[in-house]
Design a protein around this motif. Structure first.
Motif, PDB file in Angstrom:
ATOM      1  N   TRP A  16     -10.361  -0.004   8.678  1.00 54.56           N
ATOM      2  CA  TRP A  16     -10.584   1.039   9.811  1.00 54.56           C
ATOM      3  C   TRP A  16     -11.022   2.264   9.601  1.00 54.56           C
ATOM      4  O   TRP A  16     -10.779   2.431   8.405  1.00 54.56           O
ATOM      5  N   THR A  17     -11.579   2.648  10.563  1.00 53.80           N
ATOM      6  CA  THR A  17     -12.313   4.054  10.444  1.00 53.80           C
ATOM      7  C   THR A  17     -11.264   4.975  10.777  1.00 53.80           C
ATOM      8  O   THR A  17     -10.614   4.893  11.998  1.00 53.80           O
ATOM      9  N   VAL A  18     -11.103   6.110  10.103  1.00 49.51           N
ATOM     10  CA  VAL A  18     -10.364   7.068  10.553  1.00 49.51           C
ATOM     11  C   VAL A  18     -10.760   8.315  11.187  1.00 49.51           C
ATOM     12  O   VAL A  18     -11.765   8.632  10.764  1.00 49.51           O
ATOM     13  N   VAL A  19     -10.329   8.525  12.439  1.00 50.97           N
ATOM     14  CA  VAL A  19     -10.815   9.343  13.319  1.00 50.97           C
ATOM     15  C   VAL A  19     -10.524  11.066  12.663  1.00 50.97           C
ATOM     16  O   VAL A  19      -9.618  11.160  12.598  1.00 50.97           O
ATOM     17  N   ALA A  20     -11.819  11.628  12.655  1.00 49.03           N
ATOM     18  CA  ALA A  20     -11.423  13.025  12.251  1.00 49.03           C
ATOM     19  C   ALA A  20     -10.653  13.984  13.068  1.00 49.03           C
ATOM     20  O   ALA A  20     -10.793  13.984  14.272  1.00 49.03           O
ATOM     21  N   PRO A  21      -9.661  14.642  12.623  1.00 51.39           N
ATOM     22  CA  PRO A  21      -8.822  15.586  13.429  1.00 51.39           C
ATOM     23  C   PRO A  21      -9.769  16.471  14.093  1.00 51.39           C
ATOM     24  O   PRO A  21     -10.669  17.240  13.674  1.00 51.39           O
ATOM     25  N   GLY A  22      -9.573  16.841  15.433  1.00 57.49           N
ATOM     26  CA  GLY A  22     -10.365  17.484  16.115  1.00 57.49           C
ATOM     27  C   GLY A  22     -11.633  16.924  16.813  1.00 57.49           C
ATOM     28  O   GLY A  22     -12.416  17.706  17.504  1.00 57.49           O
ATOM     29  N   ALA A  23     -11.775  15.492  16.630  1.00 49.79           N
ATOM     30  CA  ALA A  23     -13.078  15.078  17.073  1.00 49.79           C
ATOM     31  C   ALA A  23     -12.837  14.172  18.806  1.00 49.79           C
ATOM     32  O   ALA A  23     -11.536  13.833  18.754  1.00 49.79           O
ATOM     33  N   SER A  24     -13.735  14.093  19.357  1.00 51.30           N
ATOM     34  CA  SER A  24     -13.476  13.220  20.590  1.00 51.30           C
ATOM     35  C   SER A  24     -14.736  12.186  20.464  1.00 51.30           C
ATOM     36  O   SER A  24     -15.784  12.414  19.824  1.00 51.30           O
ATOM     37  N   LEU A  25     -14.210  10.890  20.735  1.00 51.74           N
ATOM     38  CA  LEU A  25     -15.068   9.833  20.711  1.00 51.74           C
ATOM     39  C   LEU A  25     -15.145   9.157  22.059  1.00 51.74           C
ATOM     40  O   LEU A  25     -14.424   9.436  22.882  1.00 51.74           O
ATOM     41  N   ILE A  26     -16.429   8.629  22.220  1.00 49.58           N
ATOM     42  CA  ILE A  26     -16.716   7.905  23.505  1.00 49.58           C
ATOM     43  C   ILE A  26     -17.046   6.370  23.126  1.00 49.58           C
ATOM     44  O   ILE A  26     -18.016   6.331  22.376  1.00 49.58           O
ATOM     45  N   PHE A  27     -16.416   5.556  23.935  1.00 50.18           N
ATOM     46  CA  PHE A  27     -16.892   4.055  23.718  1.00 50.18           C
ATOM     47  C   PHE A  27     -17.226   3.593  24.789  1.00 50.18           C
ATOM     48  O   PHE A  27     -16.867   3.728  26.072  1.00 50.18           O
ATOM     49  N   ARG A  28     -18.417   2.573  24.949  1.00 54.08           N
ATOM     50  CA  ARG A  28     -18.649   1.997  26.199  1.00 54.08           C
ATOM     51  C   ARG A  28     -19.229   0.558  25.639  1.00 54.08           C
ATOM     52  O   ARG A  28     -19.841   0.460  24.693  1.00 54.08           O
ATOM     53  N   ALA A  29     -18.558  -0.533  26.259  1.00 55.27           N
ATOM     54  CA  ALA A  29     -18.989  -1.944  26.105  1.00 55.27           C
ATOM     55  C   ALA A  29     -18.931  -2.268  24.708  1.00 55.27           C
ATOM     56  O   ALA A  29     -19.665  -3.052  24.031  1.00 55.27           O
ATOM     57  N   GLY A  30     -17.936  -1.844  23.942  1.00 53.87           N
ATOM     58  CA  GLY A  30     -17.716  -2.237  22.484  1.00 53.87           C
ATOM     59  C   GLY A  30     -18.587  -1.581  21.356  1.00 53.87           C
ATOM     60  O   GLY A  30     -18.543  -1.855  20.327  1.00 53.87           O
TER      61      GLY A  30
ATOM     62  N   LYS B 143      -4.699  14.596  15.667  1.00 62.63           N
ATOM     63  CA  LYS B 143      -3.944  14.248  14.117  1.00 62.63           C
ATOM     64  C   LYS B 143      -4.428  12.939  13.664  1.00 62.63           C
ATOM     65  O   LYS B 143      -4.744  12.792  12.368  1.00 62.63           O
ATOM     66  N   LYS B 144      -3.960  11.766  14.487  1.00 64.75           N
ATOM     67  CA  LYS B 144      -4.090  10.534  13.964  1.00 64.75           C
ATOM     68  C   LYS B 144      -4.456   9.653  15.082  1.00 64.75           C
ATOM     69  O   LYS B 144      -3.995   9.390  16.177  1.00 64.75           O
ATOM     70  N   LEU B 145      -5.655   9.058  14.468  1.00 63.38           N
ATOM     71  CA  LEU B 145      -6.349   7.910  15.347  1.00 63.38           C
ATOM     72  C   LEU B 145      -7.321   7.207  14.512  1.00 63.38           C
ATOM     73  O   LEU B 145      -7.888   7.801  13.723  1.00 63.38           O
ATOM     74  N   THR B 146      -7.393   5.839  14.734  1.00 62.66           N
ATOM     75  CA  THR B 146      -8.060   4.927  13.997  1.00 62.66           C
ATOM     76  C   THR B 146      -8.826   3.832  14.565  1.00 62.66           C
ATOM     77  O   THR B 146      -8.229   3.555  15.693  1.00 62.66           O
ATOM     78  N   TYR B 147      -9.961   3.495  14.304  1.00 61.49           N
ATOM     79  CA  TYR B 147     -10.498   2.499  15.067  1.00 61.49           C
ATOM     80  C   TYR B 147     -11.262   1.386  14.361  1.00 61.49           C
ATOM     81  O   TYR B 147     -11.674   1.542  13.190  1.00 61.49           O
ATOM     82  N   ILE B 148     -11.567   0.213  14.994  1.00 66.96           N
ATOM     83  CA  ILE B 148     -12.393  -0.854  14.301  1.00 66.96           C
ATOM     84  C   ILE B 148     -13.274  -1.207  15.473  1.00 66.96           C
ATOM     85  O   ILE B 148     -13.105  -1.399  16.467  1.00 66.96           O
ATOM     86  N   GLN B 149     -14.559  -1.670  14.830  1.00 64.68           N
ATOM     87  CA  GLN B 149     -15.459  -2.523  15.788  1.00 64.68           C
ATOM     88  C   GLN B 149     -15.426  -3.951  15.045  1.00 64.68           C
ATOM     89  O   GLN B 149     -15.881  -3.984  13.637  1.00 64.68           O
TER      90      GLN B 149
END
Lengths: 253, 253
Positions: free
Chosen positions: A236-250, A187-193
């Motif tokens: 901030w980037t809003v993550v789409a509902p139903g999405a999985s994201l992977i982050f490594r080393a920023g 539902k709700k997640l947001t990120y920034i680099q």
């Protein structure tokens, strides 16, 4: 509802600015007063602070806000209990060892029927749906792979397991082995680099501003992921509902 | 050499008096300056503080000394590194989940060839002999019992495994699941049971005295086990080399 906070960076980075905002939401600017926790990785070691007391007034949270622990990978959580009583063993993040690494997990949402998922090796210590889901993920992984699979294989499998859990309800979650930070958004997640050129940022929940240009080198890359934006003067980037994201080393993988 | 401290009590008990003495030995009155750690149980939850910095000067150790955490079961350790570099992941106590409980372990001594013992499920995160031995114990237990065996069966099996490890070198160790505190003595371990009528005690390593009569009720029973006596005006029982002891709720089992 609970609130999540995660960080993935390519250099050990101070989390205090973001944690200050999250901690405020635990009982002061937000209603998440049923405990909080934070896990920092320091190379292969993992440091955990958990407290069933509200983070806004917790003595331990004050220590964490003042303690200059720098880490490349962090998961934090403030809790508004819905399943499982307010107790230390029900306080996220949860940690287990798998394949010789410490794995850490925090979740927000409710999963219908998750406790019917069979577990063989990893078992919950507390009574939350969330810890059961975490144990199920690790159980599925260890059944399939006796040792660390290649990153691409593991990434795909974690995304598949996240997808299974999203079918059972609300599964906003962060999972990490200290190298990769996996995020699931129902539902709700947001990120920034944050990367060069660095600017200033101002918290929404506390009167606090940082000039990242003073704190960083030009090669630093830091991802911050959270339930809601923590600053009001950054994009901030809003993550789409139903999405999985992977982050490594920023970086987003 | 490292120093160990364990507590088993029938009511949640403040460990700060004993921890103050142990922390002093981490770089001030003792040479154990390569990190320290403490694990407290709070019902089924387990709180861990680890620091690769000397406990005598650690900010985190100062917090623990001032934080009134009451627990029935505690394990603490100050480290003088011999195997494994000074790092968070090599800092005792180590923790793993088995049968839905948090298990905690700390060790002093060296075990020759312990890393040749095969491990299937539990794997070390760091590089110490001690963590390998801990993983081996849990691996042996889970291979034999899919679920919690009766206490008498488990007690016997843990003692047998401790005996096997003592054959490999020096194995002064403390292991707990939050209910039972298992102790192995190869060379040096001593304990005391405090119960009514309670008296005063004075630390050896710090200018600190407590009148336990003021802090307790007549039914309280507390076992403190340590590498060396922590007070100079109480009678400590020296554990025989080669012995394993089991404590539950402040009593010797």
């Amino acid at each position: 509802m609970c609130e999540l906070l995660g960080m993935s960076a390519n250099v050990p980075t101070d989390i205090r600015f973001s944690f200050t905002a999250l901690a405020k939401r635990g009982g002061a600017t937000g209603p998440h007063a049923d405990g909080w926790g934070i896990s920092f990785y320091e190379q292969k070691g993992c440091r955990n602070f958990h407290d069933p007391n509200p983070s806004a007034t917790s003595e331990l949270a004050a220590l964490v806000r003042n303690y200059p622990i720098k880490s490349k990978t962090v998961i934090a959580h403030v809790r508004k209990a819905n399943r499982g009583r307010v107790a230390l063993e029900n306080t996220h993040p949860f940690t287990r060892e798998l394949w010789g690494r410490a794995w850490t997990f925090a979740h927000n949402g409710q999963l219908k029927g998750v406790k019917a998922l069979p577990l063989s090796f990893f078992r919950p210590i507390g009574t939350t749906d969330s810890e059961h889901a975490f144990c199920w993920i690790l159980d599925q992984l260890v059944r399939k792979y006796m040792d660390y699979p290649p990153a691409r294989v593991l990434d795909k499998e974690v995304k598949r397991l996240f997808g299974e859990l999203r079918k059972m309800g609300v599964f906003n979650a962060l999972l990490t082995d200290g190298r990769s930070l996996y995020a699931s958004c129902s539902k709700k997640l947001t990120y920034i680099q944050r990367r060069a050129p660095f600017g200033r940022a101002t918290l929404i929940d506390a009167e606090m501003q940082v000039d990242f240009a003073q704190e960083t080198t030009p090669d630093d890359k830091v991802i911050i992921i959270a339930t809601q934006p923590l600053t009001h003067d950054e994009v901030w980037t809003v993550v789409a509902p139903g999405a999985s994201l992977i982050f490594r080393a920023g970086e987003v993988v």
